[in-house]
Design a protein around this motif. Structure first.
Motif, mmCIF file in Angstrom:
data_model
loop_
_atom_site.group_PDB
_atom_site.id
_atom_site.type_symbol
_atom_site.label_atom_id
_atom_site.label_comp_id
_atom_site.label_asym_id
_atom_site.label_seq_id
_atom_site.Cartn_x
_atom_site.Cartn_y
_atom_site.Cartn_z
ATOM 1 N N ALA A 95 -0.902 6.486 -9.667
ATOM 2 C CA ALA A 95 -0.313 5.424 -8.837
ATOM 3 C C ALA A 95 -1.394 4.439 -8.397
ATOM 4 O O ALA A 95 -1.186 3.224 -8.393
ATOM 5 N N ALA A 96 -2.557 4.956 -8.046
ATOM 6 C CA ALA A 96 -3.668 4.091 -7.637
ATOM 7 C C ALA A 96 -4.121 3.200 -8.782
ATOM 8 O O ALA A 96 -4.405 2.011 -8.582
ATOM 9 N N ASN A 97 -4.157 3.759 -9.971
ATOM 10 C CA ASN A 97 -4.567 2.966 -11.137
ATOM 11 C C ASN A 97 -3.535 1.889 -11.475
ATOM 12 O O ASN A 97 -3.896 0.798 -11.919
ATOM 13 N N GLU A 98 -2.258 2.179 -11.258
ATOM 14 C CA GLU A 98 -1.215 1.166 -11.469
ATOM 15 C C GLU A 98 -1.378 0.010 -10.476
ATOM 16 O O GLU A 98 -1.223 -1.156 -10.840
ATOM 17 N N THR A 99 -1.678 0.338 -9.239
ATOM 18 C CA THR A 99 -1.891 -0.691 -8.219
ATOM 19 C C THR A 99 -3.109 -1.533 -8.568
ATOM 20 O O THR A 99 -3.107 -2.748 -8.399
ATOM 21 N N SER A 143 -5.305 0.399 -3.759
ATOM 22 C CA SER A 143 -5.648 1.257 -4.886
ATOM 23 C C SER A 143 -6.751 2.241 -4.511
ATOM 24 O O SER A 143 -6.630 3.449 -4.740
ATOM 25 N N TYR A 144 -7.810 1.725 -3.922
ATOM 26 C CA TYR A 144 -8.922 2.604 -3.555
ATOM 27 C C TYR A 144 -8.571 3.516 -2.380
ATOM 28 O O TYR A 144 -9.036 4.654 -2.317
ATOM 29 N N GLN A 145 -7.731 3.040 -1.476
ATOM 30 C CA GLN A 145 -7.292 3.893 -0.373
ATOM 31 C C GLN A 145 -6.437 5.037 -0.909
ATOM 32 O O GLN A 145 -6.575 6.186 -0.480
ATOM 33 N N THR A 146 -5.576 4.729 -1.880
ATOM 34 C CA THR A 146 -4.751 5.763 -2.498
ATOM 35 C C THR A 146 -5.630 6.781 -3.216
ATOM 36 O O THR A 146 -5.386 7.995 -3.145
ATOM 37 N N LYS A 147 -6.665 6.308 -3.884
ATOM 38 C CA LYS A 147 -7.596 7.234 -4.551
ATOM 39 C C LYS A 147 -8.259 8.149 -3.525
ATOM 40 O O LYS A 147 -8.363 9.363 -3.740
ATOM 41 N N ASP A 177 -5.581 18.938 -2.934
ATOM 42 C CA ASP A 177 -6.051 19.974 -3.862
ATOM 43 C C ASP A 177 -5.921 19.540 -5.310
ATOM 44 O O ASP A 177 -6.799 19.807 -6.123
ATOM 45 N N ALA A 178 -4.790 18.905 -5.646
ATOM 46 C CA ALA A 178 -4.545 18.464 -7.028
ATOM 47 C C ALA A 178 -4.292 16.949 -7.029
ATOM 48 O O ALA A 178 -3.144 16.494 -7.028
ATOM 49 N N PRO A 179 -5.368 16.164 -7.001
ATOM 50 C CA PRO A 179 -5.193 14.711 -6.912
ATOM 51 C C PRO A 179 -4.629 14.104 -8.200
ATOM 52 O O PRO A 179 -4.930 14.562 -9.302
#
Length: 176
Positions: free
Chosen positions: A144-148, A127-131, A138-140
């Motif tokens: 998906a990270a929050n779902e994980t 999750s944190y790696q995805t964040k 440019d447009a994060p």
């Protein structure tokens, strides 16, 4: 007279054997009861140790995240358009959390739950790696990270229940 002494001795011997046999049965029953009590206490101690270990594990996990996710929380909670500096700080914050999560160890008392806890930590790390990865764009998008993260939180909740505790939400501990 000898016959009388012989009968008397035999009678005393028989009474003595009967008394000893009764004590042996009582002693065996007493030992069995003590053994059952010790086993019950051992089970209670193991359960209590697992609960304590789970709480320590949970607190160390939330502490590890909270020590490094401040800038990420500021970025995510921002009601205005985040600045480039906020975004860069949030990315560094997420990367720091990833590194910290890699150092978390599962206590021996939670050996039965080790696979579930490892899976939860892997999800938190992902999750944190995805964040961090998204914040480099440019447009994060952090959806998906929050779902994980939510999946990891649910896994932790199941382990809480498994050890006899009421589940709690890690997101309330780390997203302040």
């Amino acid at each position: 007279m000898r016959k009388f002494w012989f009968l008397f001795s035999t009678l005393v011997f028989a009474i003595g054997l009967t008394a000893c046999a009764g004590e042996t049965e009582e002693s065996t029953e007493s030992q069995n009861t003590k053994s059952e009590d010790a086993t019950a206490e051992e089970g209670t101690d193991k359960e209590q140790n697992a609960k304590s270990a789970m709480m320590r594990f949970y607190m160390s996990t939330s502490k590890a995240i909270n020590e490094h996710d401040g800038d990420l929380n500021v970025y995510e909670a921002s009601e205005e358009e985040p600045t480039a500096e906020m975004k860069t700080s949030a990315e560094a914050s997420a990367k720091a959390v990833v590194e910290q999560l890699k150092t978390i160890e599962i206590p021996e008392e939670l050996a039965d739950q080790k696979a579930d806890l490892e899976s939860a930590i892997e999800d938190l790390t992902a999750s944190y790696q995805t964040k961090a990865d998204e914040l480099a764009k440019d447009a994060p998008s952090l959806d998906a990270a929050n779902e994980t993260f939510t999946q990891a939180d649910e896994k932790l909740g199941k382990v809480f229940e498994d050890v006899g505790l009421i589940p709690t939400s890690l997101s309330t501990e780390v997203n302040d």
